[in-house]
Design a protein around this motif. Structure first.
Motif, mmCIF file in Angstrom:
data_model
loop_
_atom_site.group_PDB
_atom_site.id
_atom_site.type_symbol
_atom_site.label_atom_id
_atom_site.label_comp_id
_atom_site.label_asym_id
_atom_site.label_seq_id
_atom_site.Cartn_x
_atom_site.Cartn_y
_atom_site.Cartn_z
ATOM 1 N N MET A 40 6.887 -6.643 1.614
ATOM 2 C CA MET A 40 6.748 -5.777 0.457
ATOM 3 C C MET A 40 7.615 -6.323 -0.669
ATOM 4 N N ALA A 41 7.043 -6.539 -1.806
ATOM 5 C CA ALA A 41 7.762 -7.101 -2.944
ATOM 6 C C ALA A 41 8.676 -6.066 -3.576
ATOM 7 N N CYS B 56 4.556 -1.928 -9.490
ATOM 8 C CA CYS B 56 3.331 -2.733 -9.464
ATOM 9 C C CYS B 56 3.632 -4.066 -10.143
ATOM 10 N N GLN B 57 3.170 -5.143 -9.514
ATOM 11 C CA GLN B 57 3.355 -6.471 -10.087
ATOM 12 C C GLN B 57 2.026 -7.211 -9.999
ATOM 13 N N ALA B 58 1.558 -7.689 -11.133
ATOM 14 C CA ALA B 58 0.237 -8.303 -11.215
ATOM 15 C C ALA B 58 0.062 -9.469 -10.252
ATOM 16 N N HIS B 59 1.124 -10.196 -9.952
ATOM 17 C CA HIS B 59 1.032 -11.370 -9.074
ATOM 18 C C HIS B 59 1.063 -11.009 -7.590
ATOM 19 N N ASP B 60 1.276 -9.723 -7.268
ATOM 20 C CA ASP B 60 1.395 -9.287 -5.874
ATOM 21 C C ASP B 60 0.318 -8.246 -5.577
ATOM 22 N N LEU B 61 -0.748 -8.677 -4.906
ATOM 23 C CA LEU B 61 -1.874 -7.772 -4.644
ATOM 24 C C LEU B 61 -1.475 -6.574 -3.795
ATOM 25 N N GLU B 62 -0.523 -6.737 -2.878
ATOM 26 C CA GLU B 62 -0.083 -5.601 -2.065
ATOM 27 C C GLU B 62 0.532 -4.508 -2.929
ATOM 28 N N LEU C 203 -3.689 0.793 -3.596
ATOM 29 C CA LEU C 203 -3.479 2.243 -3.592
ATOM 30 C C LEU C 203 -2.977 2.728 -2.241
ATOM 31 N N SER C 204 -3.537 2.218 -1.154
ATOM 32 C CA SER C 204 -3.089 2.665 0.166
ATOM 33 C C SER C 204 -1.640 2.258 0.429
ATOM 34 N N ASN C 205 -1.236 1.052 0.012
ATOM 35 C CA ASN C 205 0.162 0.643 0.170
ATOM 36 C C ASN C 205 1.092 1.507 -0.683
ATOM 37 N N PHE C 206 0.627 1.865 -1.880
ATOM 38 C CA PHE C 206 1.402 2.751 -2.757
ATOM 39 C C PHE C 206 1.660 4.089 -2.065
ATOM 40 N N VAL C 207 0.611 4.707 -1.537
ATOM 41 C CA VAL C 207 0.738 6.013 -0.882
ATOM 42 C C VAL C 207 1.614 5.907 0.361
ATOM 43 N N LEU C 208 1.371 4.894 1.202
ATOM 44 C CA LEU C 208 2.169 4.739 2.416
ATOM 45 C C LEU C 208 3.650 4.512 2.110
ATOM 46 N N ARG C 209 3.920 3.749 1.076
ATOM 47 C CA ARG C 209 5.318 3.499 0.701
ATOM 48 C C ARG C 209 5.998 4.776 0.229
ATOM 49 N N LEU C 210 5.284 5.568 -0.587
ATOM 50 C CA LEU C 210 5.872 6.825 -1.052
ATOM 51 C C LEU C 210 6.086 7.795 0.099
ATOM 52 N N VAL C 211 5.116 7.894 1.003
ATOM 53 C CA VAL C 211 5.264 8.775 2.166
ATOM 54 C C VAL C 211 6.472 8.335 2.993
ATOM 55 N N ASP C 212 6.621 7.048 3.198
ATOM 56 C CA ASP C 212 7.757 6.529 3.968
ATOM 57 C C ASP C 212 9.080 6.876 3.299
ATOM 58 N N GLN C 213 9.173 6.669 1.995
ATOM 59 C CA GLN C 213 10.415 6.965 1.280
ATOM 60 C C GLN C 213 10.708 8.470 1.271
ATOM 61 N N ARG D 236 -3.079 9.235 9.202
ATOM 62 C CA ARG D 236 -2.324 8.106 8.676
ATOM 63 C C ARG D 236 -2.956 6.776 9.108
ATOM 64 N N PRO D 237 -3.275 5.915 8.153
ATOM 65 C CA PRO D 237 -3.825 4.606 8.557
ATOM 66 C C PRO D 237 -2.752 3.753 9.182
ATOM 67 N N SER D 238 -3.159 2.858 10.052
ATOM 68 C CA SER D 238 -2.176 1.957 10.651
ATOM 69 C C SER D 238 -1.823 0.879 9.634
ATOM 70 N N ARG D 239 -0.580 0.488 9.626
ATOM 71 C CA ARG D 239 -0.133 -0.557 8.698
ATOM 72 C C ARG D 239 -0.474 -1.920 9.250
ATOM 73 N N ARG D 240 -0.803 -2.807 8.317
ATOM 74 C CA ARG D 240 -1.004 -4.201 8.704
ATOM 75 C C ARG D 240 0.325 -4.916 8.637
ATOM 76 N N ASP D 241 0.644 -5.706 9.651
ATOM 77 C CA ASP D 241 1.921 -6.449 9.651
ATOM 78 C C ASP D 241 1.749 -7.810 9.028
#
Length: 124
Positions: free
Chosen positions: A1-2, A76-82, A86-96, A119-124
């Motif tokens: 995660m960037a 959000c960073q244009a050079h980092d697709l993760e 949207l799903s990474n955004f939501v999962l990160r906020l839920v985690d925090q 909850r979707p499973s995270r990709r490693d």
């Protein structure tokens, strides 16, 4: 995660924004305060202000007290697709939010069997 590219960089000339954010949060009833939205065009300093809120470089000031009220963040960073997902955004906020001392019972609520299966499973 960037993380933000401005993390730990010195912050200059926009200290007044922290007074405005603090005023925005303090002037509303606590039952209606859900946060602050920082908007502006490209290059106006949104990322710099938010970086200073998340990782204050000043030893004192409003940003230190505002940091204590921060529930979560996402850059959000244009050079980092993760970072644009949207799903990474939501999962990160839920985690925090689940780790925050400012919200009691949130982690218990999201770990109920009904919500755990959503909850979707995270990709490693």
């Amino acid at each position: 995660m960037a993380t933000c590219l401005l993390r730990d960089k010195l912050f200059f000339c926009r200290e007044w924004t922290f007074s405005k954010i603090n005023h925005c949060l303090e002037s509303r009833p606590s039952s209606k305060t859900c946060g602050a939205l920082i908007m502006g065009g490209p290059g106006c300093g949104k990322t710099a202000v938010c970086s200073e809120l998340v990782w204050p470089t000043a030893s004192q000031g409003k940003q230190k007290s505002l940091r204590k009220r921060l529930l979560s963040y996402h850059f959000c960073q244009a050079h980092d697709l993760e970072s644009l997902s949207l799903s990474n955004f939501v999962l990160r906020l839920v985690d925090q939010l689940s780790r925050s001392d400012l919200i009691t019972g949130y982690e218990d609520k999201i770990n109920t069997p009904e919500l755990r299966k959503l909850r979707p499973s995270r990709r490693d």
